[in-house]
Motif scaffolding. Structure first.
Motif, mmCIF file in Angstrom:
data_model
loop_
_atom_site.group_PDB
_atom_site.id
_atom_site.type_symbol
_atom_site.label_atom_id
_atom_site.label_comp_id
_atom_site.label_asym_id
_atom_site.label_seq_id
_atom_site.Cartn_x
_atom_site.Cartn_y
_atom_site.Cartn_z
ATOM 1 N N VAL A 129 38.551 51.506 34.716
ATOM 2 C CA VAL A 129 39.344 50.859 35.759
ATOM 3 C C VAL A 129 38.710 51.123 37.124
ATOM 4 O O VAL A 129 38.283 52.238 37.414
ATOM 5 N N THR A 130 38.645 50.082 37.960
ATOM 6 C CA THR A 130 38.254 50.242 39.363
ATOM 7 C C THR A 130 39.426 49.816 40.228
ATOM 8 O O THR A 130 40.190 48.923 39.873
ATOM 9 N N ALA A 131 39.552 50.461 41.383
ATOM 10 C CA ALA A 131 40.608 50.119 42.337
ATOM 11 C C ALA A 131 40.034 50.214 43.743
ATOM 12 O O ALA A 131 39.362 51.186 44.083
ATOM 13 N N GLY A 132 40.305 49.191 44.555
ATOM 14 C CA GLY A 132 39.793 49.151 45.924
ATOM 15 C C GLY A 132 39.114 47.821 46.198
ATOM 16 O O GLY A 132 39.518 46.786 45.663
ATOM 17 N N ARG A 133 38.092 47.845 47.011
ATOM 18 C CA ARG A 133 37.329 46.632 47.319
ATOM 19 C C ARG A 133 36.057 46.657 46.491
ATOM 20 O O ARG A 133 35.158 47.456 46.730
ATOM 21 N N THR A 134 35.989 45.780 45.501
ATOM 22 C CA THR A 134 34.928 45.856 44.514
ATOM 23 C C THR A 134 34.309 44.492 44.254
ATOM 24 O O THR A 134 34.940 43.446 44.466
ATOM 25 N N SER A 135 33.071 44.490 43.785
ATOM 26 C CA SER A 135 32.330 43.253 43.535
ATOM 27 C C SER A 135 32.754 42.612 42.218
ATOM 28 O O SER A 135 33.096 43.294 41.253
ATOM 29 N N LEU A 136 32.684 41.279 42.192
ATOM 30 C CA LEU A 136 32.850 40.514 40.966
ATOM 31 C C LEU A 136 31.658 39.578 40.825
ATOM 32 O O LEU A 136 31.362 38.795 41.724
ATOM 33 N N ASP A 137 30.962 39.680 39.721
ATOM 34 C CA ASP A 137 29.866 38.760 39.413
ATOM 35 C C ASP A 137 30.210 38.123 38.072
ATOM 36 O O ASP A 137 29.953 38.685 37.016
ATOM 37 N N ILE A 138 30.828 36.943 38.126
ATOM 38 C CA ILE A 138 31.352 36.308 36.923
ATOM 39 C C ILE A 138 30.713 34.943 36.742
ATOM 40 O O ILE A 138 30.133 34.374 37.673
ATOM 41 N N CYS A 139 30.817 34.415 35.522
ATOM 42 C CA CYS A 139 30.314 33.068 35.235
ATOM 43 C C CYS A 139 28.851 32.950 35.671
ATOM 44 O O CYS A 139 28.426 31.934 36.218
ATOM 45 N N GLN A 140 28.060 34.031 35.436
ATOM 46 C CA GLN A 140 26.658 34.101 35.842
ATOM 47 C C GLN A 140 26.483 33.785 37.326
ATOM 48 O O GLN A 140 25.482 33.220 37.753
ATOM 49 N N GLY A 141 27.491 34.143 38.139
ATOM 50 C CA GLY A 141 27.408 33.941 39.581
ATOM 51 C C GLY A 141 27.719 32.544 40.062
ATOM 52 O O GLY A 141 27.614 32.260 41.253
ATOM 53 N N MET A 142 28.143 31.627 39.169
ATOM 54 C CA MET A 142 28.353 30.239 39.578
ATOM 55 C C MET A 142 29.585 30.070 40.455
ATOM 56 O O MET A 142 29.564 29.322 41.449
ATOM 57 N N ILE A 143 30.713 30.724 40.128
ATOM 58 C CA ILE A 143 31.925 30.586 40.939
ATOM 59 C C ILE A 143 31.751 31.332 42.243
ATOM 60 O O ILE A 143 31.823 30.765 43.320
ATOM 61 N N PHE A 144 31.549 32.630 42.160
ATOM 62 C CA PHE A 144 31.162 33.396 43.330
ATOM 63 C C PHE A 144 30.616 34.757 42.920
ATOM 64 O O PHE A 144 30.896 35.276 41.856
ATOM 65 N N ASP A 145 29.806 35.279 43.801
ATOM 66 C CA ASP A 145 29.303 36.645 43.689
ATOM 67 C C ASP A 145 29.768 37.339 44.953
ATOM 68 O O ASP A 145 29.079 37.365 45.961
ATOM 69 N N ASP A 146 30.987 37.864 44.940
ATOM 70 C CA ASP A 146 31.646 38.314 46.154
ATOM 71 C C ASP A 146 32.555 39.493 45.807
ATOM 72 O O ASP A 146 32.459 40.040 44.710
ATOM 73 N N GLU A 147 33.442 39.870 46.709
ATOM 74 C CA GLU A 147 34.335 41.005 46.490
ATOM 75 C C GLU A 147 35.799 40.575 46.521
ATOM 76 O O GLU A 147 36.148 39.581 47.170
ATOM 77 N N ILE A 148 36.632 41.323 45.801
ATOM 78 C CA ILE A 148 38.080 41.194 45.925
ATOM 79 C C ILE A 148 38.643 42.561 46.286
ATOM 80 O O ILE A 148 38.005 43.599 46.051
ATOM 81 N N SER A 149 39.820 42.569 46.869
ATOM 82 C CA SER A 149 40.552 43.808 47.115
ATOM 83 C C SER A 149 41.648 43.906 46.062
ATOM 84 O O SER A 149 42.588 43.104 46.072
ATOM 85 N N GLY A 150 41.498 44.832 45.125
ATOM 86 C CA GLY A 150 42.453 44.924 44.031
ATOM 87 C C GLY A 150 41.966 45.876 42.967
ATOM 88 O O GLY A 150 41.423 46.944 43.271
ATOM 89 N N MET A 151 42.124 45.490 41.709
ATOM 90 C CA MET A 151 41.711 46.357 40.613
ATOM 91 C C MET A 151 41.143 45.546 39.468
ATOM 92 O O MET A 151 41.459 44.358 39.294
ATOM 93 N N THR A 152 40.261 46.177 38.697
ATOM 94 C CA THR A 152 39.707 45.581 37.488
ATOM 95 C C THR A 152 39.880 46.561 36.338
ATOM 96 O O THR A 152 39.919 47.781 36.545
ATOM 97 N N ALA A 153 39.968 46.023 35.136
ATOM 98 C CA ALA A 153 40.044 46.847 33.928
ATOM 99 C C ALA A 153 39.097 46.258 32.893
ATOM 100 O O ALA A 153 39.182 45.063 32.587
#
Length: 239
Positions: A16-40
């Motif tokens: 689990v990550t919590a805070g301002r973290t990077s997301l690299d999804i869909c091989q970067g097609m949608i966005f390669d950016d950050e969200i403020s929240g959490m991932t699991a």
């Protein structure tokens, strides 16, 4: 501005990550950016699931808020899930869904609903023919957009540059179709949102953590159907 600040650790069998973290999804097609929240992230090497919940703003990476708006006006709720299936060393498949709720009506996507929700779904994968040659592709659609609601990318990739390996290099050639109402902040430096056409590129590691790249795009603008081409060069230093 702080672009990344998060904590990471195990919780109930997930990472689990919590805070301002990077997301690299869909091989970067949608966005390669950050969200403020959490991932699991949980699962196995064969089947893995990643869930992300948080807040996202396309504008906050440059620290500017349009006149007459507040930070709340340009920030959307983000909910996403991605499934990854890797049955062997040669094949990797992925599928995912993202809901963005409360997007800025003025500067974001052309949507067909009053509350500005974007429902994005995508599928894709990568197949390694051998240690040097691979075929990668993604398809993406926004179910709530009025127009330019589809995106796709396919690449033939050869070798690959590693920042830690001086003298390593990689090249690719492919095709991109990037509807501007479904791609938000892509990781691509060759084609831009709202364009379609052929892409090619090469990267070379001059010395450890120093990477040079030469990228080329030849295609059209989706709205105007006018020709567009770009040559992009960069020199990146990684620390």
């Amino acid at each position: 501005m702080v672009s990344k600040a998060y904590v990471e650790g195990p919780l109930f069998g997930a990472t689990v990550t919590a805070g301002r973290t990077s997301l690299d999804i869909c091989q970067g097609m949608i966005f390669d950016d950050e969200i403020s929240g959490m991932t699991a992230n949980f699962g196995s090497d064969v089947f893995n699931t990643n869930i992300a919940i948080g807040r996202y703003s396309e504008n906050d990476h440059d620290g500017e808020i349009p006149d007459g708006k507040t930070a709340k006006d340009i920030t959307a709720d983000y909910y996403g899930v991605q499934f990854d299936y890797t049955p062997n060393d040669n094949l990797a498949l992925n599928a995912g869904y993202i809901l963005l709720s409360g997007l800025d009506k003025d500067v974001e996507l052309d949507l067909d609903v009053d509350d500005n929700k974007a429902n994005l779904w995508y599928v894709g994968g990568k197949y390694n023919f051998d240690k040097n040659v691979a075929l990668a592709g993604q398809y993406l659609q926004n179910a709530d957009a009025n127009s330019y609601d589809k995106a796709g990318s396919v690449e033939i990739q050869y070798k690959g540059a590693s920042a830690k390996d001086a003298g390593s290099w990689g090249a690719y050639i492919g095709y991109r179709h990037l509807g501007e109402n479904v791609t938000i902040e892509t990781a691509y430096d060759d084609a831009a949102e709202g364009q379609k056409g052929l892409v090619a590129g090469v990267e070379y590691v001059f010395t450890q953590n120093v990477i040079g790249s030469l990228l080329y795009f030849d295609g059209k603008d989706l709205k105007t159907d006018t020709d567009a081409n770009t040559v992009y060069t960069s020199l990146k230093f990684k620390f």
